[in-house]
Design a protein around this motif. Structure first.
Motif, PDB file in Angstrom:
ATOM      1  N   LYS A  42    -115.242  52.953  43.739  1.00  0.00           N
ATOM      2  CA  LYS A  42    -116.522  52.769  42.805  1.00  0.00           C
ATOM      3  C   LYS A  42    -116.533  53.815  41.669  1.00  0.00           C
ATOM      4  O   LYS A  42    -116.177  54.920  41.855  1.00  0.00           O
ATOM      5  CB  LYS A  42    -118.012  52.893  43.726  1.00  0.00           C
ATOM      6  CG  LYS A  42    -119.068  52.464  42.791  1.00  0.00           C
ATOM      7  CD  LYS A  42    -120.317  52.576  43.458  1.00  0.00           C
ATOM      8  CE  LYS A  42    -121.390  52.089  42.610  1.00  0.00           C
ATOM      9  NZ  LYS A  42    -122.640  52.148  43.534  1.00  0.00           N
ATOM     10  N   TYR A  70    -116.200  41.586  45.036  1.00  0.00           N
ATOM     11  CA  TYR A  70    -117.576  41.085  45.036  1.00  0.00           C
ATOM     12  C   TYR A  70    -117.681  39.721  44.946  1.00  0.00           C
ATOM     13  O   TYR A  70    -117.298  39.104  43.831  1.00  0.00           O
ATOM     14  CB  TYR A  70    -118.431  41.758  43.732  1.00  0.00           C
ATOM     15  CG  TYR A  70    -119.906  41.336  43.578  1.00  0.00           C
ATOM     16  CD1 TYR A  70    -121.048  41.799  44.768  1.00  0.00           C
ATOM     17  CD2 TYR A  70    -120.464  40.195  42.597  1.00  0.00           C
ATOM     18  CE1 TYR A  70    -122.166  41.391  44.539  1.00  0.00           C
ATOM     19  CE2 TYR A  70    -121.791  39.882  42.695  1.00  0.00           C
ATOM     20  CZ  TYR A  70    -122.551  40.433  43.606  1.00  0.00           C
ATOM     21  OH  TYR A  70    -123.925  39.906  43.542  1.00  0.00           O
ATOM     22  N   GLN A  97    -117.966  48.584  42.177  1.00  0.00           N
ATOM     23  CA  GLN A  97    -118.043  48.716  43.872  1.00  0.00           C
ATOM     24  C   GLN A  97    -116.657  49.066  44.279  1.00  0.00           C
ATOM     25  O   GLN A  97    -115.837  48.879  43.555  1.00  0.00           O
ATOM     26  CB  GLN A  97    -118.628  47.601  44.497  1.00  0.00           C
ATOM     27  CG  GLN A  97    -117.797  46.202  44.327  1.00  0.00           C
ATOM     28  CD  GLN A  97    -117.863  45.725  43.027  1.00  0.00           C
ATOM     29  OE1 GLN A  97    -118.973  45.461  42.307  1.00  0.00           O
ATOM     30  NE2 GLN A  97    -116.833  44.769  42.492  1.00  0.00           N
TER      31      GLN A  97
END
Length: 221
Positions: A42, A70, A97
């Motif tokens: 991240k 994601y 992320q």
């Protein structure tokens, strides 16, 4: 200021998250899809570039798609880069992320008889190894940093001009106060001088009157 702090935090995270830099060459046949996975932490920057080796025909152009891990509630996978019918290209993004990011390649015209093969050079860098500023100079992260620095420059210039204005105003104010004080002192000195002359003249007149009266009484005059 928040933008600069974000950039500093971003740089610190990149220093702490050293990712591997991968450069490879692979072959792909028409009708096939080749996908390459890269694990990225991240807030790490990632850059990539690709090109078809020895392009000799428009049929060898490829389509490239880079996606994040994601997936939202309706099953949509975030697309970070997509290019159709290209010979070469590049991409850059910051991972929002942690996870396995995917870069997939296939021929834009998949059906050939007989099948054709293409060779692709692909380089994918993440973390500190991605800090190729010439490559990402036009990406939004560097543009945002440049804009923030320009804003800071304008702010510093504005503060400097305000300080110069206040200094000139203060100098003018001090000069005006000194002039007013000099005028007041000169006025008071003039009044005091006039009063002193008046008192001295009055004393002289009184002395003359006293002497005249004294001489007249003693009959000297």
């Amino acid at each position: 200021m928040e933008g600069i702090v974000s950039v500093l935090v971003f740089a610190l995270l990149n220093l702490l998250a050293l990712h591997r830099a991968g450069a490879l060459r692979f072959e792909m046949e028409s009708g096939q899809t080749k996908c390459i996975t890269e694990e990225i932490k991240k807030n790490s920057m990632s850059v990539g570039k690709y090109s078809v080796v020895g392009l000799t025909s428009e049929d060898q152009r490829i389509t490239v798609r880079v996606t994040s891990p994601y997936v939202n509630r309706v099953g949509y996978v975030g697309h970070l880069h997509y290019a159709e019918e290209v010979e070469s290209g590049n991409f850059a993004f910051t991972a929002m992320q942690q996870g396995d990011f995917l870069a997939c390649f296939w021929l834009s015209k998949p059906y050939h008889n007989p099948p054709i093969r293409v060779t692709i050079d692909f380089e994918w860098k993440s973390g500190v190894s991605s800090r190729d500023w010439k490559f990402v100079a036009k990406e939004r992260h560097i543009i945002a940093m440049e804009k923030e620095l320009m804003n800071m420059g304008d702010m510093v210039k504005s503060i400097h001009e305000e300080m110069v204005y206040l200094r000139e105003r203060q100098d003018h104010s001090v000069e005006q106060e000194m002039q007013d004080l000099n005028r007041k002192i000169n006025t008071r000195m003039a009044r005091l001088s006039f009063l002193s002359l008046t008192i001295i003249a009055s004393v002289v007149v009184l002395q003359l009157w006293y002497l005249k009266t004294f001489f007249e009484k003693t009959k000297i005059l």
